[in-house]
Write an enzyme that holds these catalytic residues in place. Structure first.
Site, PDB file in Angstrom:
ATOM      1  N   HIS A 136       2.523  -6.376  -1.698  1.00  0.00           N
ATOM      2  CA  HIS A 136       1.252  -6.383  -2.424  1.00  0.00           C
ATOM      3  C   HIS A 136       0.133  -6.629  -1.413  1.00  0.00           C
ATOM      4  CE1 HIS A 136      -1.579  -6.622  -5.566  1.00  0.00           C
ATOM      5  NE2 HIS A 136      -1.323  -7.807  -6.080  1.00  0.00           N
ATOM      6  N   HIS A 186       0.580   5.437  -2.076  1.00  0.00           N
ATOM      7  CA  HIS A 186       0.160   4.430  -3.048  1.00  0.00           C
ATOM      8  C   HIS A 186       0.876   4.704  -4.367  1.00  0.00           C
ATOM      9  CE1 HIS A 186      -2.547   2.259  -5.856  1.00  0.00           C
ATOM     10  NE2 HIS A 186      -2.697   1.445  -4.823  1.00  0.00           N
ATOM     11  N   ASP A 219      -5.220  -0.086   3.126  1.00  0.00           N
ATOM     12  CA  ASP A 219      -4.728  -0.881   4.244  1.00  0.00           C
ATOM     13  C   ASP A 219      -4.696  -0.113   5.563  1.00  0.00           C
ATOM     14  OD1 ASP A 219      -4.308  -3.272   2.824  1.00  0.00           O
ATOM     15  OD2 ASP A 219      -2.394  -2.554   2.055  1.00  0.00           O
TER      16      ASP A 219
END
Length: 442
Positions: A274, A325, A384
Protein backbone atom coordinates in the site's frame (compact mmCIF):
# COMPACT_ATOMS: atom_id res chain seq x y z
CA UNK A 1 17.22 -22.76 21.07
CA UNK A 2 17.35 -26.54 21.40
CA UNK A 3 14.87 -28.52 19.29
CA UNK A 4 13.14 -29.86 22.38
CA UNK A 5 12.53 -26.27 23.55
CA UNK A 6 11.06 -25.20 20.21
CA UNK A 7 7.27 -25.07 19.86
CA UNK A 8 5.76 -26.93 16.94
CA UNK A 9 4.22 -23.62 15.89
CA UNK A 10 7.52 -22.61 14.32
CA UNK A 11 8.15 -25.63 12.12
CA UNK A 12 4.46 -26.11 11.25
CA UNK A 13 3.70 -22.48 10.46
CA UNK A 14 3.29 -22.95 6.70
CA UNK A 15 1.35 -26.22 6.83
CA UNK A 16 -1.05 -25.11 9.56
CA UNK A 17 -1.89 -21.85 7.80
CA UNK A 18 -1.96 -22.87 4.16
CA UNK A 19 -5.21 -23.33 2.21
CA UNK A 20 -5.39 -25.16 -1.10
CA UNK A 21 -6.11 -22.56 -3.82
CA UNK A 22 -8.77 -24.84 -5.32
CA UNK A 23 -11.16 -23.86 -2.54
CA UNK A 24 -11.10 -20.22 -3.60
CA UNK A 25 -12.34 -21.24 -7.05
CA UNK A 26 -14.82 -23.79 -5.73
CA UNK A 27 -16.60 -21.27 -3.50
CA UNK A 28 -16.07 -18.27 -5.80
CA UNK A 29 -14.16 -16.40 -3.11
CA UNK A 30 -13.26 -12.85 -4.05
CA UNK A 31 -9.66 -12.88 -2.85
CA UNK A 32 -8.57 -9.40 -1.91
CA UNK A 33 -12.22 -8.36 -2.45
CA UNK A 34 -11.51 -8.38 -6.17
CA UNK A 35 -13.45 -10.05 -8.96
CA UNK A 36 -11.81 -12.47 -11.39
CA UNK A 37 -11.39 -9.69 -13.97
CA UNK A 38 -9.50 -7.51 -11.49
CA UNK A 39 -12.33 -5.11 -10.76
CA UNK A 40 -13.17 -4.40 -7.13
CA UNK A 41 -16.09 -5.99 -5.31
CA UNK A 42 -18.70 -3.30 -4.70
CA UNK A 43 -18.75 -2.81 -0.92
CA UNK A 44 -20.18 0.66 -0.44
CA UNK A 45 -21.46 3.97 -1.77
CA UNK A 46 -19.64 7.29 -1.39
CA UNK A 47 -19.98 10.95 -2.33
CA UNK A 48 -16.36 11.75 -1.41
CA UNK A 49 -14.31 10.77 -4.43
CA UNK A 50 -14.18 8.67 -7.56
CA UNK A 51 -11.22 6.71 -8.91
CA UNK A 52 -11.80 5.97 -12.61
CA UNK A 53 -9.41 3.81 -14.59
CA UNK A 54 -11.52 1.68 -16.92
CA UNK A 55 -15.01 1.11 -18.28
CA UNK A 56 -17.02 -2.12 -18.26
CA UNK A 57 -18.78 -2.71 -21.57
CA UNK A 58 -20.63 -5.95 -22.35
CA UNK A 59 -19.01 -7.49 -19.25
CA UNK A 60 -15.56 -6.63 -20.60
CA UNK A 61 -13.06 -4.32 -18.89
CA UNK A 62 -12.12 -1.58 -21.36
CA UNK A 63 -9.02 0.53 -20.52
CA UNK A 64 -9.57 4.27 -20.19
CA UNK A 65 -7.64 7.38 -19.20
CA UNK A 66 -7.42 7.72 -15.44
CA UNK A 67 -9.51 10.32 -13.65
CA UNK A 68 -9.62 11.23 -9.97
CA UNK A 69 -12.28 13.50 -8.53
CA UNK A 70 -12.81 14.89 -5.04
CA UNK A 71 -16.46 15.72 -4.32
CA UNK A 72 -16.95 15.82 -8.11
CA UNK A 73 -14.01 18.14 -8.81
CA UNK A 74 -11.14 16.85 -10.94
CA UNK A 75 -7.81 16.69 -9.11
CA UNK A 76 -6.28 18.31 -12.19
CA UNK A 77 -8.60 21.30 -11.83
CA UNK A 78 -8.04 21.54 -8.08
CA UNK A 79 -4.25 21.60 -8.48
CA UNK A 80 -4.46 24.01 -11.40
CA UNK A 81 -6.75 26.36 -9.46
CA UNK A 82 -4.34 26.48 -6.52
CA UNK A 83 -1.40 27.26 -8.77
CA UNK A 84 -3.24 29.88 -10.83
CA UNK A 85 -4.19 31.70 -7.62
CA UNK A 86 -0.71 31.11 -6.16
CA UNK A 87 -1.92 29.67 -2.87
CA UNK A 88 -1.16 26.42 -1.10
CA UNK A 89 -3.93 24.02 -2.03
CA UNK A 90 -3.74 21.18 0.47
CA UNK A 91 -5.74 23.01 3.11
CA UNK A 92 -8.44 23.87 0.54
CA UNK A 93 -8.66 20.20 -0.47
CA UNK A 94 -8.88 19.14 3.18
CA UNK A 95 -11.76 21.61 3.62
CA UNK A 96 -13.46 20.20 0.51
CA UNK A 97 -13.11 16.61 1.70
CA UNK A 98 -14.32 17.27 5.24
CA UNK A 99 -16.97 19.87 4.48
CA UNK A 100 -18.25 18.84 1.06
CA UNK A 101 -17.72 22.13 -0.79
CA UNK A 102 -14.95 24.33 -2.13
CA UNK A 103 -14.29 27.05 0.48
CA UNK A 104 -14.53 30.73 -0.34
CA UNK A 105 -11.82 33.09 0.88
CA UNK A 106 -13.28 33.65 4.33
CA UNK A 107 -14.07 29.98 4.91
CA UNK A 108 -10.57 28.92 3.89
CA UNK A 109 -8.97 31.59 6.09
CA UNK A 110 -10.98 30.37 9.09
CA UNK A 111 -10.12 26.73 8.37
CA UNK A 112 -6.42 27.55 8.07
CA UNK A 113 -6.61 29.41 11.37
CA UNK A 114 -8.22 26.38 13.03
CA UNK A 115 -5.42 24.14 11.72
CA UNK A 116 -2.83 26.64 12.91
CA UNK A 117 -4.36 26.81 16.39
CA UNK A 118 -4.40 23.00 16.69
CA UNK A 119 -0.69 22.55 15.87
CA UNK A 120 0.41 22.65 19.52
CA UNK A 121 0.82 19.26 21.23
CA UNK A 122 -0.23 18.51 24.83
CA UNK A 123 2.18 19.55 27.56
CA UNK A 124 5.17 17.19 27.86
CA UNK A 125 3.93 15.08 24.91
CA UNK A 126 7.13 15.61 22.92
CA UNK A 127 9.37 14.68 25.85
CA UNK A 128 7.28 11.83 27.26
CA UNK A 129 6.00 10.19 24.09
CA UNK A 130 8.13 11.16 21.09
CA UNK A 131 11.55 11.57 22.70
CA UNK A 132 11.35 8.60 25.05
CA UNK A 133 10.06 6.21 22.43
CA UNK A 134 12.19 6.77 19.33
CA UNK A 135 11.12 4.28 16.67
CA UNK A 136 13.03 2.71 13.80
CA UNK A 137 10.01 3.27 11.57
CA UNK A 138 8.31 6.66 11.67
CA UNK A 139 4.96 5.16 10.64
CA UNK A 140 4.91 3.12 13.85
CA UNK A 141 5.68 6.27 15.79
CA UNK A 142 2.83 8.12 14.08
CA UNK A 143 0.45 5.32 14.99
CA UNK A 144 1.71 5.25 18.57
CA UNK A 145 1.34 9.00 18.96
CA UNK A 146 -2.20 9.05 17.57
CA UNK A 147 -3.17 6.26 19.95
CA UNK A 148 -1.62 8.14 22.88
CA UNK A 149 -3.43 11.37 22.02
CA UNK A 150 -6.61 9.56 23.05
CA UNK A 151 -5.39 9.76 26.66
CA UNK A 152 -4.99 13.53 26.44
CA UNK A 153 -8.51 14.13 25.13
CA UNK A 154 -11.10 14.58 27.92
CA UNK A 155 -13.85 13.89 25.35
CA UNK A 156 -12.13 10.89 23.74
CA UNK A 157 -15.31 8.77 23.68
CA UNK A 158 -17.63 11.58 22.61
CA UNK A 159 -18.67 10.96 19.01
CA UNK A 160 -20.66 14.05 18.18
CA UNK A 161 -20.09 15.74 14.80
CA UNK A 162 -18.38 18.61 16.61
CA UNK A 163 -15.87 16.38 18.37
CA UNK A 164 -15.23 14.27 15.28
CA UNK A 165 -14.51 17.37 13.20
CA UNK A 166 -12.30 18.91 15.90
CA UNK A 167 -10.34 15.66 16.27
CA UNK A 168 -9.82 15.38 12.53
CA UNK A 169 -8.61 18.97 12.27
CA UNK A 170 -6.25 18.47 15.20
CA UNK A 171 -4.69 15.40 13.57
CA UNK A 172 -4.41 17.05 10.14
CA UNK A 173 -2.58 19.83 11.97
CA UNK A 174 -0.44 17.74 14.32
CA UNK A 175 0.65 14.75 12.23
CA UNK A 176 3.19 16.72 10.14
CA UNK A 177 4.76 18.12 13.31
CA UNK A 178 4.82 14.71 15.02
CA UNK A 179 6.38 13.19 11.91
CA UNK A 180 9.31 15.62 11.79
CA UNK A 181 9.92 15.47 15.54
CA UNK A 182 9.87 11.66 15.42
CA UNK A 183 12.42 11.70 12.61
CA UNK A 184 14.81 13.97 14.51
CA UNK A 185 14.41 11.82 17.64
CA UNK A 186 15.24 8.69 15.65
CA UNK A 187 18.37 10.22 14.15
CA UNK A 188 19.55 11.39 17.55
CA UNK A 189 18.86 8.33 19.68
CA UNK A 190 19.60 5.62 17.11
CA UNK A 191 22.45 7.21 15.15
CA UNK A 192 23.93 9.68 17.63
CA UNK A 193 23.31 12.70 15.44
CA UNK A 194 22.94 16.23 16.77
CA UNK A 195 19.32 17.10 17.33
CA UNK A 196 17.89 20.48 16.44
CA UNK A 197 14.13 20.45 16.90
CA UNK A 198 12.48 23.57 15.57
CA UNK A 199 9.09 24.82 16.68
CA UNK A 200 6.45 25.37 14.05
CA UNK A 201 5.97 28.86 12.65
CA UNK A 202 2.40 30.16 13.09
CA UNK A 203 0.71 30.98 9.82
CA UNK A 204 2.70 28.59 7.64
CA UNK A 205 0.94 26.10 5.37
CA UNK A 206 1.32 22.37 5.95
CA UNK A 207 3.96 22.11 3.22
CA UNK A 208 5.91 25.06 4.60
CA UNK A 209 5.68 23.67 8.15
CA UNK A 210 7.20 20.35 7.09
CA UNK A 211 10.12 21.96 5.24
CA UNK A 212 10.72 24.60 7.92
CA UNK A 213 10.76 22.09 10.78
CA UNK A 214 12.74 19.46 8.88
CA UNK A 215 15.67 21.56 7.66
CA UNK A 216 18.30 22.64 10.13
CA UNK A 217 18.60 26.11 8.55
CA UNK A 218 14.80 26.36 8.09
CA UNK A 219 15.40 27.65 4.55
CA UNK A 220 13.35 26.60 1.53
CA UNK A 221 12.28 28.17 -1.75
CA UNK A 222 8.71 28.96 -2.75
CA UNK A 223 9.04 26.47 -5.61
CA UNK A 224 10.01 23.71 -3.19
CA UNK A 225 7.05 24.43 -0.93
CA UNK A 226 4.73 24.45 -3.95
CA UNK A 227 6.06 21.07 -5.08
CA UNK A 228 5.48 19.53 -1.65
CA UNK A 229 2.01 21.09 -1.52
CA UNK A 230 1.18 19.44 -4.85
CA UNK A 231 2.26 16.08 -3.40
CA UNK A 232 0.01 16.60 -0.39
CA UNK A 233 -2.89 17.50 -2.67
CA UNK A 234 -2.67 14.44 -4.91
CA UNK A 235 -2.28 12.04 -1.97
CA UNK A 236 -5.11 13.46 0.15
CA UNK A 237 -7.78 10.99 -0.98
CA UNK A 238 -8.17 8.00 -3.28
CA UNK A 239 -11.58 6.41 -2.93
CA UNK A 240 -13.16 4.15 -0.34
CA UNK A 241 -11.66 0.89 -1.59
CA UNK A 242 -7.97 1.47 -0.94
CA UNK A 243 -6.78 -0.56 2.02
CA UNK A 244 -6.22 2.14 4.62
CA UNK A 245 -9.46 3.95 3.82
CA UNK A 246 -11.39 0.67 3.91
CA UNK A 247 -9.69 0.01 7.24
CA UNK A 248 -11.02 3.38 8.39
CA UNK A 249 -14.50 2.35 7.29
CA UNK A 250 -14.26 -1.06 8.98
CA UNK A 251 -13.20 0.32 12.35
CA UNK A 252 -15.68 3.18 12.19
CA UNK A 253 -18.48 0.68 11.58
CA UNK A 254 -17.75 -0.92 14.96
CA UNK A 255 -18.45 2.33 16.79
CA UNK A 256 -14.92 2.72 18.08
CA UNK A 257 -13.28 6.09 18.78
CA UNK A 258 -11.52 8.19 16.12
CA UNK A 259 -8.03 7.70 17.57
CA UNK A 260 -8.30 3.91 17.33
CA UNK A 261 -9.62 4.24 13.81
CA UNK A 262 -6.86 6.50 12.50
CA UNK A 263 -4.18 4.47 14.29
CA UNK A 264 -5.32 1.40 12.36
CA UNK A 265 -5.37 3.34 9.09
CA UNK A 266 -1.76 4.38 9.61
CA UNK A 267 -0.81 0.75 10.25
CA UNK A 268 -2.48 -0.23 7.00
CA UNK A 269 -0.79 2.49 4.98
CA UNK A 270 2.62 1.40 6.22
CA UNK A 271 2.39 -1.91 4.35
CA UNK A 272 4.65 -2.36 1.30
CA UNK A 273 1.63 -3.34 -0.81
CA UNK A 274 0.00 0.00 0.00
CA UNK A 275 1.59 3.31 1.01
CA UNK A 276 4.93 1.68 1.74
CA UNK A 277 5.24 0.67 -1.91
CA UNK A 278 7.31 3.79 -2.60
CA UNK A 279 10.26 2.22 -0.77
CA UNK A 280 10.24 -0.78 -3.10
CA UNK A 281 10.03 1.49 -6.14
CA UNK A 282 13.04 3.51 -5.00
CA UNK A 283 15.02 0.37 -4.20
CA UNK A 284 14.43 -0.95 -7.71
CA UNK A 285 15.32 2.40 -9.29
CA UNK A 286 18.52 2.58 -7.23
CA UNK A 287 19.41 -0.97 -8.29
CA UNK A 288 18.86 -0.09 -11.94
CA UNK A 289 20.99 3.06 -11.65
CA UNK A 290 23.84 0.99 -10.21
CA UNK A 291 23.66 -1.67 -12.91
CA UNK A 292 23.12 0.42 -16.04
CA UNK A 293 26.35 2.09 -17.10
CA UNK A 294 24.79 4.70 -19.41
CA UNK A 295 21.39 5.94 -18.27
CA UNK A 296 20.92 7.79 -21.57
CA UNK A 297 21.29 4.56 -23.58
CA UNK A 298 17.74 3.21 -23.83
CA UNK A 299 19.08 -0.10 -25.10
CA UNK A 300 20.99 -0.65 -21.85
CA UNK A 301 17.99 0.44 -19.79
CA UNK A 302 15.71 -1.91 -21.72
CA UNK A 303 18.13 -4.82 -21.32
CA UNK A 304 18.16 -4.45 -17.55
CA UNK A 305 14.38 -4.05 -17.41
CA UNK A 306 14.14 -7.35 -19.31
CA UNK A 307 16.28 -8.98 -16.65
CA UNK A 308 13.94 -7.65 -13.97
CA UNK A 309 10.84 -8.89 -15.82
CA UNK A 310 12.51 -12.27 -16.43
CA UNK A 311 13.25 -12.58 -12.69
CA UNK A 312 17.00 -12.37 -13.28
CA UNK A 313 17.62 -9.06 -11.48
CA UNK A 314 16.70 -6.98 -8.43
CA UNK A 315 14.42 -9.05 -6.13
CA UNK A 316 13.64 -11.61 -8.85
CA UNK A 317 9.91 -11.12 -8.43
CA UNK A 318 9.48 -10.20 -12.10
CA UNK A 319 7.86 -6.87 -11.25
CA UNK A 320 8.81 -3.39 -12.40
CA UNK A 321 7.79 -1.42 -9.35
CA UNK A 322 6.14 1.91 -10.04
CA UNK A 323 4.36 0.47 -13.08
CA UNK A 324 0.79 -0.77 -12.93
CA UNK A 325 -2.17 -0.09 -10.67
CA UNK A 326 -5.22 -1.95 -9.40
CA UNK A 327 -7.63 0.54 -11.03
CA UNK A 328 -5.77 2.77 -13.49
CA UNK A 329 -5.01 1.30 -16.92
CA UNK A 330 -3.95 3.97 -19.44
CA UNK A 331 -2.82 6.63 -16.98
CA UNK A 332 -2.69 7.50 -13.27
CA UNK A 333 -3.73 11.17 -12.99
CA UNK A 334 -1.62 11.58 -9.85
CA UNK A 335 1.46 10.33 -11.71
CA UNK A 336 0.73 12.71 -14.60
CA UNK A 337 0.57 15.70 -12.24
CA UNK A 338 3.59 14.56 -10.23
CA UNK A 339 5.61 14.08 -13.40
CA UNK A 340 4.66 17.50 -14.73
CA UNK A 341 5.86 19.34 -11.63
CA UNK A 342 8.87 17.06 -11.17
CA UNK A 343 10.02 17.97 -14.68
CA UNK A 344 9.95 21.68 -13.83
CA UNK A 345 11.80 21.18 -10.54
CA UNK A 346 14.47 18.95 -12.11
CA UNK A 347 15.13 21.13 -15.16
CA UNK A 348 18.65 22.51 -15.16
CA UNK A 349 19.67 20.64 -12.01
CA UNK A 350 21.73 17.52 -11.29
CA UNK A 351 18.41 15.61 -11.11
CA UNK A 352 17.51 16.17 -14.76
CA UNK A 353 19.39 13.09 -15.99
CA UNK A 354 17.66 10.89 -13.42
CA UNK A 355 14.30 12.30 -14.45
CA UNK A 356 14.98 11.26 -18.05
CA UNK A 357 15.84 7.77 -16.78
CA UNK A 358 12.48 7.47 -15.04
CA UNK A 359 10.77 8.62 -18.23
CA UNK A 360 12.59 5.85 -20.09
CA UNK A 361 11.49 3.24 -17.53
CA UNK A 362 7.90 4.42 -17.90
CA UNK A 363 8.06 4.35 -21.68
CA UNK A 364 9.92 1.04 -22.13
CA UNK A 365 8.30 -1.14 -19.48
CA UNK A 366 4.93 -1.72 -21.24
CA UNK A 367 6.74 -2.89 -24.37
CA UNK A 368 9.01 -5.24 -22.42
CA UNK A 369 6.14 -6.73 -20.43
CA UNK A 370 4.21 -7.20 -23.70
CA UNK A 371 7.19 -9.13 -25.10
CA UNK A 372 7.09 -11.44 -22.08
CA UNK A 373 3.39 -11.82 -21.42
CA UNK A 374 1.63 -10.55 -24.51
CA UNK A 375 0.02 -7.17 -25.05
CA UNK A 376 -3.40 -7.87 -23.61
CA UNK A 377 -3.15 -5.86 -20.39
CA UNK A 378 -2.56 -2.13 -20.37
CA UNK A 379 -0.05 -0.87 -17.84
CA UNK A 380 0.84 2.68 -16.84
CA UNK A 381 3.13 4.41 -14.37
CA UNK A 382 1.60 4.89 -10.96
CA UNK A 383 2.26 7.82 -8.63
CA UNK A 384 5.14 6.04 -6.90
CA UNK A 385 7.20 6.10 -10.10
CA UNK A 386 7.93 9.79 -9.52
CA UNK A 387 6.94 10.55 -5.90
CA UNK A 388 10.16 9.30 -4.28
CA UNK A 389 12.20 11.15 -6.89
CA UNK A 390 10.35 14.37 -6.01
CA UNK A 391 10.95 13.90 -2.30
CA UNK A 392 14.64 13.30 -2.86
CA UNK A 393 14.86 16.47 -4.95
CA UNK A 394 13.34 18.28 -1.98
CA UNK A 395 15.96 16.78 0.33
CA UNK A 396 13.33 14.84 2.26
CA UNK A 397 14.79 11.65 3.79
CA UNK A 398 13.47 8.28 2.63
CA UNK A 399 12.19 7.61 6.17
CA UNK A 400 9.50 10.26 5.66
CA UNK A 401 8.07 9.30 2.26
CA UNK A 402 5.22 7.15 3.60
CA UNK A 403 4.66 9.33 6.71
CA UNK A 404 4.09 12.34 4.41
CA UNK A 405 1.54 10.19 2.59
CA UNK A 406 -0.17 9.58 5.96
CA UNK A 407 -0.16 13.29 6.84
CA UNK A 408 -1.93 14.02 3.57
CA UNK A 409 -4.33 11.05 3.58
CA UNK A 410 -5.54 11.97 7.08
CA UNK A 411 -8.02 14.33 5.37
CA UNK A 412 -9.44 11.54 3.23
CA UNK A 413 -9.64 9.10 6.13
CA UNK A 414 -11.60 11.62 8.19
CA UNK A 415 -14.05 12.27 5.35
CA UNK A 416 -14.73 8.54 5.00
CA UNK A 417 -15.13 8.13 8.76
CA UNK A 418 -17.71 10.91 8.79
CA UNK A 419 -19.63 9.33 5.91
CA UNK A 420 -19.54 5.87 7.46
CA UNK A 421 -20.82 7.22 10.79
CA UNK A 422 -23.77 8.95 9.14
CA UNK A 423 -24.65 6.51 6.34
CA UNK A 424 -23.07 3.13 7.11
CA UNK A 425 -25.26 2.14 10.06
CA UNK A 426 -24.07 -1.47 9.98
CA UNK A 427 -20.91 -3.21 11.17
CA UNK A 428 -18.79 -4.43 8.26
CA UNK A 429 -18.64 -8.20 8.53
CA UNK A 430 -17.95 -10.24 5.38
CA UNK A 431 -18.25 -14.03 5.51
CA UNK A 432 -15.50 -16.65 5.54
CA UNK A 433 -16.14 -20.25 4.51
CA UNK A 434 -14.75 -22.89 6.84
CA UNK A 435 -13.27 -25.94 5.08
CA UNK A 436 -12.10 -27.82 8.16
CA UNK A 437 -13.81 -31.14 8.82
CA UNK A 438 -15.20 -31.90 12.29
CA UNK A 439 -12.77 -33.70 14.61
CA UNK A 440 -13.28 -35.37 17.96
CA UNK A 441 -11.00 -35.90 20.92
CA UNK A 442 -10.16 -39.54 21.59
Amino acid sequence: MADNDRLDFYKDFESVNSIDPKYYNRYDVKRGLRNADGTGVLAGITKISNVHGYMVMDDEVVPDQGRLTFRGYSIDDLVRHAREHDHFGFEAIAYLLLGGSVPDGDQLALFRRKIDEARELPQDFVADVIMKGASANIMNQLARCVARLYSYDPDCEVMTPEHEIDTAISLISRLPRIMVLAYHAKRAFMFGESMIMHRFVPGQSTAETILSMLRYDREYTHEEAVMLDVMLMIHAEHGGGNNSTFTTRVLTSTGTDPYSTYTAAIGSLKGPRHGGANARVLAMQDDLKQNVADWDDEGQVADYLRKIVNKEAFDRAGLVYGMGHAVYTLSDPRAVICKQYASKLAEGTEFEREYRLLEAIERLTPEIIAEKKGGGKKICANVDMYSGFVYRMLGIPDDLFTPIFACSRMAGWAAHRFEEMVSGKRIIRPAYKSIVKPRSLQ
